[in-house]
Design a protein around this motif. Structure first.
Motif, PDB file in Angstrom:
ATOM      1  N   ARG A 163       0.825  -1.192   0.000  1.00 43.80           N
ATOM      2  CA  ARG A 163       0.000   0.000   0.000  1.00 43.80           C
ATOM      3  C   ARG A 163       0.870   1.257   0.000  1.00 43.80           C
ATOM      4  N   SER A 164       0.337   2.292  -0.657  1.00 44.34           N
ATOM      5  CA  SER A 164       1.054   3.568  -0.643  1.00 44.34           C
ATOM      6  C   SER A 164       0.427   4.478   0.425  1.00 44.34           C
ATOM      7  N   ILE A 165       1.202   5.374   0.938  1.00 45.30           N
ATOM      8  CA  ILE A 165       0.755   6.281   1.988  1.00 45.30           C
ATOM      9  C   ILE A 165       0.634   7.672   1.391  1.00 45.30           C
ATOM     10  N   THR A 166      -0.522   8.336   1.635  1.00 41.52           N
ATOM     11  CA  THR A 166      -0.758   9.676   1.128  1.00 41.52           C
ATOM     12  C   THR A 166      -0.682  10.656   2.284  1.00 41.52           C
ATOM     13  N   ASN A 167       0.135  11.687   2.121  1.00 37.09           N
ATOM     14  CA  ASN A 167       0.259  12.735   3.126  1.00 37.09           C
ATOM     15  C   ASN A 167      -0.393  13.999   2.603  1.00 37.09           C
ATOM     16  N   ILE A 168      -1.221  14.642   3.415  1.00 29.48           N
ATOM     17  CA  ILE A 168      -1.883  15.882   3.047  1.00 29.48           C
ATOM     18  C   ILE A 168      -1.293  16.996   3.908  1.00 29.48           C
ATOM     19  N   HIS A 169      -0.859  18.056   3.237  1.00 29.04           N
ATOM     20  CA  HIS A 169      -0.250  19.185   3.939  1.00 29.04           C
ATOM     21  C   HIS A 169      -1.071  20.430   3.623  1.00 29.04           C
ATOM     22  N   ASN A 170      -1.621  21.088   4.614  1.00 23.79           N
ATOM     23  CA  ASN A 170      -2.463  22.259   4.423  1.00 23.79           C
ATOM     24  C   ASN A 170      -1.914  23.389   5.291  1.00 23.79           C
ATOM     25  N   GLU A 171      -1.740  24.592   4.703  1.00 19.35           N
ATOM     26  CA  GLU A 171      -1.232  25.746   5.435  1.00 19.35           C
ATOM     27  C   GLU A 171      -2.185  26.911   5.267  1.00 19.35           C
ATOM     28  N   ALA A 172      -2.303  27.707   6.319  1.00 15.26           N
ATOM     29  CA  ALA A 172      -3.093  28.931   6.257  1.00 15.26           C
ATOM     30  C   ALA A 172      -2.273  30.045   6.889  1.00 15.26           C
ATOM     31  N   HIS A 173      -2.169  31.185   6.175  1.00 17.29           N
ATOM     32  CA  HIS A 173      -1.394  32.322   6.669  1.00 17.29           C
ATOM     33  C   HIS A 173      -2.333  33.504   6.912  1.00 17.29           C
ATOM     34  N   THR A 174      -2.226  34.109   8.060  1.00 13.56           N
ATOM     35  CA  THR A 174      -3.016  35.284   8.402  1.00 13.56           C
ATOM     36  C   THR A 174      -2.061  36.448   8.626  1.00 13.56           C
ATOM     37  N   HIS A 175      -2.278  37.541   7.872  1.00 10.23           N
ATOM     38  CA  HIS A 175      -1.437  38.729   7.998  1.00 10.23           C
ATOM     39  C   HIS A 175      -2.271  39.845   8.603  1.00 10.23           C
ATOM     40  N   VAL A 176      -1.806  40.460   9.663  1.00 11.27           N
ATOM     41  CA  VAL A 176      -2.496  41.560  10.327  1.00 11.27           C
ATOM     42  C   VAL A 176      -1.596  42.787  10.259  1.00 11.27           C
ATOM     43  N   THR A 177      -2.131  43.884   9.719  1.00 10.83           N
ATOM     44  CA  THR A 177      -1.398  45.136   9.648  1.00 10.83           C
ATOM     45  C   THR A 177      -2.134  46.145  10.518  1.00 10.83           C
ATOM     46  N   GLN A 178      -1.504  46.656  11.554  1.00 10.70           N
ATOM     47  CA  GLN A 178      -2.135  47.604  12.458  1.00 10.70           C
ATOM     48  C   GLN A 178      -1.751  49.022  12.073  1.00 10.70           C
ATOM     49  N   LYS A 179      -2.759  49.913  12.145  1.00  9.99           N
ATOM     50  CA  LYS A 179      -2.528  51.315  11.777  1.00  9.99           C
ATOM     51  C   LYS A 179      -2.901  52.198  12.957  1.00  9.99           C
ATOM     52  N   TRP A 180      -2.861  53.527  12.724  1.00 14.88           N
ATOM     53  CA  TRP A 180      -3.155  54.479  13.783  1.00 14.88           C
ATOM     54  C   TRP A 180      -4.626  54.407  14.184  1.00 14.88           C
ATOM     55  N   LEU A 181      -4.922  54.815  15.431  1.00 12.52           N
ATOM     56  CA  LEU A 181      -6.266  54.944  15.970  1.00 12.52           C
ATOM     57  C   LEU A 181      -7.025  53.618  15.955  1.00 12.52           C
ATOM     58  N   GLY A 182      -6.345  52.515  16.095  1.00 13.94           N
ATOM     59  CA  GLY A 182      -6.991  51.219  16.274  1.00 13.94           C
ATOM     60  C   GLY A 182      -7.444  50.544  14.995  1.00 13.94           C
ATOM     61  N   ARG A 183      -7.108  51.056  13.841  1.00 18.56           N
ATOM     62  CA  ARG A 183      -7.496  50.407  12.587  1.00 18.56           C
ATOM     63  C   ARG A 183      -6.543  49.277  12.264  1.00 18.56           C
ATOM     64  N   ALA A 184      -7.056  48.215  11.676  1.00 20.96           N
ATOM     65  CA  ALA A 184      -6.228  47.079  11.323  1.00 20.96           C
ATOM     66  C   ALA A 184      -6.733  46.460  10.025  1.00 20.96           C
ATOM     67  N   ASN A 185      -5.822  45.922   9.220  1.00 15.87           N
ATOM     68  CA  ASN A 185      -6.158  45.189   8.009  1.00 15.87           C
ATOM     69  C   ASN A 185      -5.761  43.731   8.211  1.00 15.87           C
ATOM     70  N   VAL A 186      -6.710  42.827   7.928  1.00 11.86           N
ATOM     71  CA  VAL A 186      -6.460  41.400   8.091  1.00 11.86           C
ATOM     72  C   VAL A 186      -6.629  40.719   6.743  1.00 11.86           C
ATOM     73  N   THR A 187      -5.620  39.942   6.291  1.00 13.59           N
ATOM     74  CA  THR A 187      -5.695  39.187   5.046  1.00 13.59           C
ATOM     75  C   THR A 187      -5.361  37.745   5.331  1.00 13.59           C
ATOM     76  N   ASN A 188      -6.126  36.844   4.743  1.00 12.76           N
ATOM     77  CA  ASN A 188      -5.891  35.389   4.905  1.00 12.76           C
ATOM     78  C   ASN A 188      -5.471  34.806   3.570  1.00 12.76           C
ATOM     79  N   GLN A 189      -4.496  33.922   3.573  1.00 13.94           N
ATOM     80  CA  GLN A 189      -4.042  33.220   2.373  1.00 13.94           C
ATOM     81  C   GLN A 189      -3.974  31.740   2.674  1.00 13.94           C
ATOM     82  N   GLN A 190      -4.298  30.969   1.645  1.00 15.94           N
ATOM     83  CA  GLN A 190      -4.175  29.505   1.823  1.00 15.94           C
ATOM     84  C   GLN A 190      -3.243  28.931   0.810  1.00 15.94           C
TER      85      GLN A 190
END
Length: 160
Positions: free
Chosen positions: A133-160
């Motif tokens: 039998r052969s063995i199958t490996n599944i690799h899954n990654e998720a990246h979350t980028h948070v950029t914080q700005k002045w006065l409490g504003r933030a930008n959030v982007t997700n990549q897979q």
């Protein structure tokens, strides 16, 4: 009359050429001490260890150092047993142990019966079938980028 203090006048007169006058000789006297006190040591109070109590140091017993210990390592095997093994008793004991062990193994195989042989054969076949039998490996990654700005504003982007 000279303006020198009284205690320096004999030296001034001697320097001026006058005959030397004998000075008074003071004999040393014993010193009178104000009070002779015993030596004091400060030890922890038995009722309140955070407080110290003054104790006459002459009443404290000095602690004696502990006698030196023997720290040589002990032998792993008993020296008497090593001598017996070297004398030949070990060969007979090892032969008896090997013979007894092989006898137990043979008795287990002989008493296994048909059900035990069927179970053993099934385990061997299952192990052989797993090899292909052969063995199958599944690799899954998720990246979350948070950029914080002045006065409490933030930008959030997700990549897979």
């Amino acid at each position: 009359m000279s303006a020198l203090p009284e205690r320096y006048r004999p030296y001034a007169n001697q320097a001026a050429g006058q005959p030397h006058q004998p000075t008074a000789i003071y004999q040393p006297q014993p010193i009178d001490r104000y009070e002779e006190r015993p030596p004091i040591a400060w030890v922890a109070d038995p009722y309140n260890p955070a407080r110290s109590v003054a104790v006459d140091a002459r009443l404290i017993q000095r602690s004696e150092p502990a006698p030196p210990r023997d720290l040589t390592p002990q032998p792993l095997l008993d020296p008497v047993a090593q001598r017996w093994l070297g004398a030949g008793v070990g060969v007979g004991a090892a032969g008896a142990g090997v013979g007894w062990g092989l006898g137990q193994l043979a008795a287990g195989i002989a008493l296994m019966g048909t059900a035990g042989v069927a179970i053993l054969a099934g385990l061997l076949l299952a192990a052989a079938s797993m090899r292909g039998r052969s063995i199958t490996n599944i690799h899954n990654e998720a990246h979350t980028h948070v950029t914080q700005k002045w006065l409490g504003r933030a930008n959030v982007t997700n990549q897979q």
